[in-house]
Design a protein around this motif. Structure first.
Motif, PDB file in Angstrom:
ATOM      1  N   PHE A 187       0.814  -1.214   0.000  1.00 58.37           N
ATOM      2  CA  PHE A 187       0.000   0.000   0.000  1.00 58.37           C
ATOM      3  C   PHE A 187       0.844   1.259   0.000  1.00 58.37           C
ATOM      4  CE2 PHE A 187      -3.544  -2.697   0.703  1.00 58.37           C
ATOM      5  CZ  PHE A 187      -4.571  -1.985   0.101  1.00 58.37           C
ATOM      6  N   PHE A 188       2.005   1.184   0.614  1.00 60.65           N
ATOM      7  CA  PHE A 188       2.964   2.282   0.516  1.00 60.65           C
ATOM      8  C   PHE A 188       3.279   2.548  -0.959  1.00 60.65           C
ATOM      9  CE2 PHE A 188       7.224   3.909   0.089  1.00 60.65           C
ATOM     10  CZ  PHE A 188       7.380   4.827   1.126  1.00 60.65           C
ATOM     11  N   THR A 189       3.578   1.480  -1.680  1.00 63.10           N
ATOM     12  CA  THR A 189       3.894   1.600  -3.104  1.00 63.10           C
ATOM     13  C   THR A 189       2.683   2.061  -3.896  1.00 63.10           C
ATOM     14  OG1 THR A 189       5.475  -0.214  -2.846  1.00 63.10           O
ATOM     15  CG2 THR A 189       4.833   0.356  -5.090  1.00 63.10           C
TER      16      THR A 189
ATOM     17  N   ASP B 285       2.726   5.478  -6.096  1.00 67.72           N
ATOM     18  CA  ASP B 285       2.562   5.426  -7.552  1.00 67.72           C
ATOM     19  C   ASP B 285       1.325   6.187  -8.022  1.00 67.72           C
ATOM     20  OD1 ASP B 285       4.844   3.918  -8.071  1.00 67.72           O
ATOM     21  OD2 ASP B 285       3.801   2.029  -7.720  1.00 67.72           O
ATOM     22  N   LEU B 286       0.224   6.078  -7.272  1.00 69.16           N
ATOM     23  CA  LEU B 286      -1.028   6.694  -7.713  1.00 69.16           C
ATOM     24  C   LEU B 286      -1.027   8.208  -7.536  1.00 69.16           C
ATOM     25  CD1 LEU B 286      -3.785   4.190  -6.492  1.00 69.16           C
ATOM     26  CD2 LEU B 286      -3.024   4.594  -8.830  1.00 69.16           C
TER      27      LEU B 286
ATOM     28  N   MET C 187       3.712  -4.554 -10.388  1.00 68.01           N
ATOM     29  CA  MET C 187       3.936  -3.193  -9.912  1.00 68.01           C
ATOM     30  C   MET C 187       5.387  -2.760 -10.105  1.00 68.01           C
ATOM     31  SD  MET C 187       1.626  -3.635  -6.491  1.00 68.01           S
ATOM     32  CE  MET C 187       2.386  -2.302  -5.575  1.00 68.01           C
ATOM     33  N   VAL C 188       6.321  -3.653  -9.803  1.00 64.61           N
ATOM     34  CA  VAL C 188       7.748  -3.329  -9.940  1.00 64.61           C
ATOM     35  C   VAL C 188       8.098  -3.057 -11.407  1.00 64.61           C
ATOM     36  CG1 VAL C 188      10.095  -4.246  -9.732  1.00 64.61           C
ATOM     37  CG2 VAL C 188       8.447  -4.606  -7.878  1.00 64.61           C
ATOM     38  N   ILE C 189       7.700  -3.973 -12.283  1.00 60.46           N
ATOM     39  CA  ILE C 189       8.052  -3.848 -13.702  1.00 60.46           C
ATOM     40  C   ILE C 189       7.451  -2.582 -14.308  1.00 60.46           C
ATOM     41  CG2 ILE C 189       7.714  -4.892 -15.980  1.00 60.46           C
ATOM     42  CD1 ILE C 189       7.814  -7.645 -14.531  1.00 60.46           C
ATOM     43  N   CYS C 190       6.187  -2.321 -14.006  1.00 59.63           N
ATOM     44  CA  CYS C 190       5.510  -1.186 -14.644  1.00 59.63           C
ATOM     45  C   CYS C 190       5.913   0.160 -14.044  1.00 59.63           C
ATOM     46  CB  CYS C 190       3.999  -1.367 -14.571  1.00 59.63           C
ATOM     47  SG  CYS C 190       3.408  -2.726 -15.593  1.00 59.63           S
ATOM     48  N   SER C 191       6.361   0.182 -12.784  1.00 58.17           N
ATOM     49  CA  SER C 191       6.897   1.419 -12.215  1.00 58.17           C
ATOM     50  C   SER C 191       8.154   1.847 -12.968  1.00 58.17           C
ATOM     51  CB  SER C 191       7.220   1.242 -10.730  1.00 58.17           C
ATOM     52  OG  SER C 191       6.058   1.132  -9.959  1.00 58.17           O
ATOM     53  N   VAL C 192       9.043   0.877 -13.195  1.00 57.85           N
ATOM     54  CA  VAL C 192      10.277   1.167 -13.943  1.00 57.85           C
ATOM     55  C   VAL C 192       9.944   1.551 -15.383  1.00 57.85           C
ATOM     56  CG1 VAL C 192      12.445   0.202 -14.786  1.00 57.85           C
ATOM     57  CG2 VAL C 192      11.656  -0.330 -12.470  1.00 57.85           C
ATOM     58  N   ALA C 193       9.051   0.790 -16.006  1.00 55.99           N
ATOM     59  CA  ALA C 193       8.695   1.048 -17.405  1.00 55.99           C
ATOM     60  C   ALA C 193       8.038   2.417 -17.575  1.00 55.99           C
ATOM     61  CB  ALA C 193       7.771  -0.049 -17.919  1.00 55.99           C
TER      62      ALA C 193
ATOM     63  N   LEU D  95      11.351   5.347  -8.890  1.00 60.00           N
ATOM     64  CA  LEU D  95      11.636   5.037  -7.486  1.00 60.00           C
ATOM     65  C   LEU D  95      10.470   4.314  -6.811  1.00 60.00           C
ATOM     66  CD1 LEU D  95      13.531   8.236  -6.256  1.00 60.00           C
ATOM     67  CD2 LEU D  95      14.443   5.928  -6.561  1.00 60.00           C
ATOM     68  N   GLY D  96       9.285   4.365  -7.414  1.00 62.67           N
ATOM     69  CA  GLY D  96       8.150   3.620  -6.869  1.00 62.67           C
ATOM     70  C   GLY D  96       8.342   2.121  -6.896  1.00 62.67           C
TER      71      GLY D  96
END
Length: 535
Positions: free
Chosen positions: A32-34, A38-39, A108-114, A221-222
């Motif tokens: 939820f932090f992430t 991100d949102l 979430m990890v992959i799409c934050s970087v992308a 960084l998300g």
């Protein structure tokens, strides 16, 4: 009175607060932090996107995103989140909470970087790529809602279950706060090097190229907190309630919880089979029996979450427009792009620190004392009061900025010490185990539908102006913001009314709320009681 409870579930209900509770809070909470980071960081990023890709020297606001582009950038993640809540909520009941948990986190990890690496030959290409990855980022975030809530509710004891689930959700406040702090640090680092007016625009009239790094760094960084918790999520055992009541594997449920609780638990395969074979535990989501027992509950959780998110996400995503409209943040034309992001981040961080974060932790401290129903009713009521307090004397606040910010901060405080927390908690407590994740996903998706209404509707309301040329160029005008505040107040008032459909679950086991350990006759007598509010 409830029927016989499985020993493994009874052990969980009566367990003292232990280290594993706090571990579960951190592991689930980092999702939820992430999510929040991100949102909500996109509201900061969108200012830079406008400056970099849509600069118009003749505009009174240099580089404002066109309304349709702004709506897409801000709203596309919500569309993905809504889809993810429905899909992963359903999948969590079919495959198990743990199996699906890892999928959402990796997405979430992959799409934050992308998202930070979005590319294109022209502005429209970059925005299209960004929106594509933001949609799938939202899809992963959506799955985190029903899974985190369900896992925490099924791990917790009944005495402090509300506080534990609220603590998971409270990490959202830290995510919002961290998004502002990261934007402050990154923009300050670049601002110190490019503060002179000469660096404001290049020959084409675009913002300095270094500003392009800022929004990409903020978005990428998300991925960090989500990546750090992946290993620990995969180490968590499946919840005993899913293993016993849905997968019907009493041996594994007893073995897993014996390790977690560090006590000896007897497997009760015969009792598990008896419980799961009962007619009371065999109805489906679209059956008449579900509608009779939980239909009003689902209406209550979906409507209150829908109405709450219209107000909550409108406030968060477009507070920069509100601050500009009242003059607390200078007009964009007086600042370079990096300075503007720094000032907006500072304002949003202040609101998060003083109003948003404390509200979450008031809920954590008091929810198992005064109950979910009271907190939700109180929160909606005071949000209505403070919204009207902002809207009615709106012209007064344009010259009294500190008073406006204080009042505005109180709306966030009572959102979080109120329905923003309780709408997340209650759906994880009141539905049967085999439908719990699905029903939470449906409730959460209704909330994100409200967020979409808020993101798109408030955008155009805030940009409404009596001057057609200004409206076409898409910058906020005070009269539009004031009308939007009235609409948000009305949504909050409706939230007060629909709260009366939501049952109180304080101090009751999950099986007692859902009726999973009761026979048919007991359910018949308990059904009316479960639809009423506490005295």
């Amino acid at each position: 009175m409830a029927g016989d409870q499985l020993q493994v579930l009874n052990a969980l209900d009566l367990a003292k607060t232990q280290w594993y509770h706090f571990t579960a809070i951190v592991i689930a909470g980092m999702g939820f932090f992430t999510d929040a980071y991100d949102l909500f960081c996109i509201s900061l990023v969108s200012k830079l996107l406008g400056r970099i890709y849509y600069f118009d020297r003749d505009s009174p606001t240099p580089g404002t995103l066109p309304p349709k582009v702004s709506a897409a950038v801000n709203g596309v993640a919500f569309c993905g989140t809504l889809s993810g809540q429905l899909f992963f909520g359903w999948l969590g009941d079919k495959l198990g909470r743990k199996k699906v948990y890892g999928m959402t986190l990796m997405l979430m990890v992959i799409c934050s970087v992308a998202s930070g690496l979005s590319f294109g030959h022209d502005p429209n290409g970059v925005i299209a790529t960004l929106c594509f990855f933001r949609f799938w980022l939202g899809f992963g975030i959506g799955g985190d809602y029903p899974l985190s809530a369900t896992i925490m509710s099924e791990y917790a004891n009944k005495r402090t279950r509300g506080a534990f689930i609220a603590a998971v959700f409270a990490m959202q406040g830290f995510g919002i706060l961290t998004g502002g702090i990261v934007a402050l640090i990154v923009s300050a680092a670049f601002k110190s090097r490019f503060d002179a007016p000469a660096y404001q625009f290049d020959r084409e009239g675009s913002t300095v190229s270094q500003a392009d790094y800022i929004w990409r760094i903020i978005l990428m960084l998300g991925a960090l907190p989500a990546a750090l918790t992946y290993y620990w999520r995969m180490k968590m055992p499946e919840t005993a309630r899913y293993t016993a009541l849905v997968a019907k594997n009493a041996k594994k449920a007893a073995a897993d919880m014996s390790k977690v609780l560090q006590v000896d638990i007897v497997e009760e395969q015969t009792k598990v089979e008896q419980l799961t074979m009962k007619e009371a535990n065999s109805f489906g989501l679209f059956s008449r029996e579900f509608a009779r027992r939980h239909g009003l509950h689902l209406v209550g959780t979906t409507t209150t979450w829908f109405l709450l998110d219209i107000a909550f996400y409108s406030q968060n995503l477009f507070q920069k427009d509100i601050f500009t409209a009242i003059g607390w943040i200078p007009k964009a034309a007086t600042m370079n792009a990096i300075e503007e992001v720094f000032r907006i981040a500072r304002a949003q961080t202040l609101i998060a620190l003083c109003g948003t974060v404390p509200g979450y932790w008031f809920t954590v401290a008091l929810i198992d004392t005064i109950g979910r129903f009271t907190i939700q009713l109180m929160g909606f009521f005071f949000m209505t009061v403070f919204m009207l307090g902002l809207a009615i004397p709106y012209n007064h606040w344009t010259t009294h900025h500190i008073g406006f910010v204080i009042m505005y901060g109180f709306t966030f405080f009572f959102a979080n010490f109120g329905p923003n927390s309780t709408t997340f908690i209650v759906p994880a407590e009141i539905f049967p185990a085999r439908l719990r994740s699905t029903c939470h996903g449906i409730s959460a998706a209704a909330g994100k539908a409200g967020a979409i209404v808020g993101a798109f509707g408030f955008l155009y309301a805030a940009q409404n102006s009596t001057d057609p040329t200004k409206r076409d160029k898409g910058y906020p005008a005070g009269i539009g913001v004031r009308n939007a505040l009235f609409v948000l107040a009305a949504c909050n008032f409706l939230g007060v009314i629909f709260t009366f459909l939501v049952p109180e679950s304080k101090g009751r086991s999950l099986e007692e709320m859902s009726g999973e350990n009761e026979d048919e006759e007991q359910m018949e007598s308990a059904a009316p009681h479960n639809r009423t509010m506490p005295a």
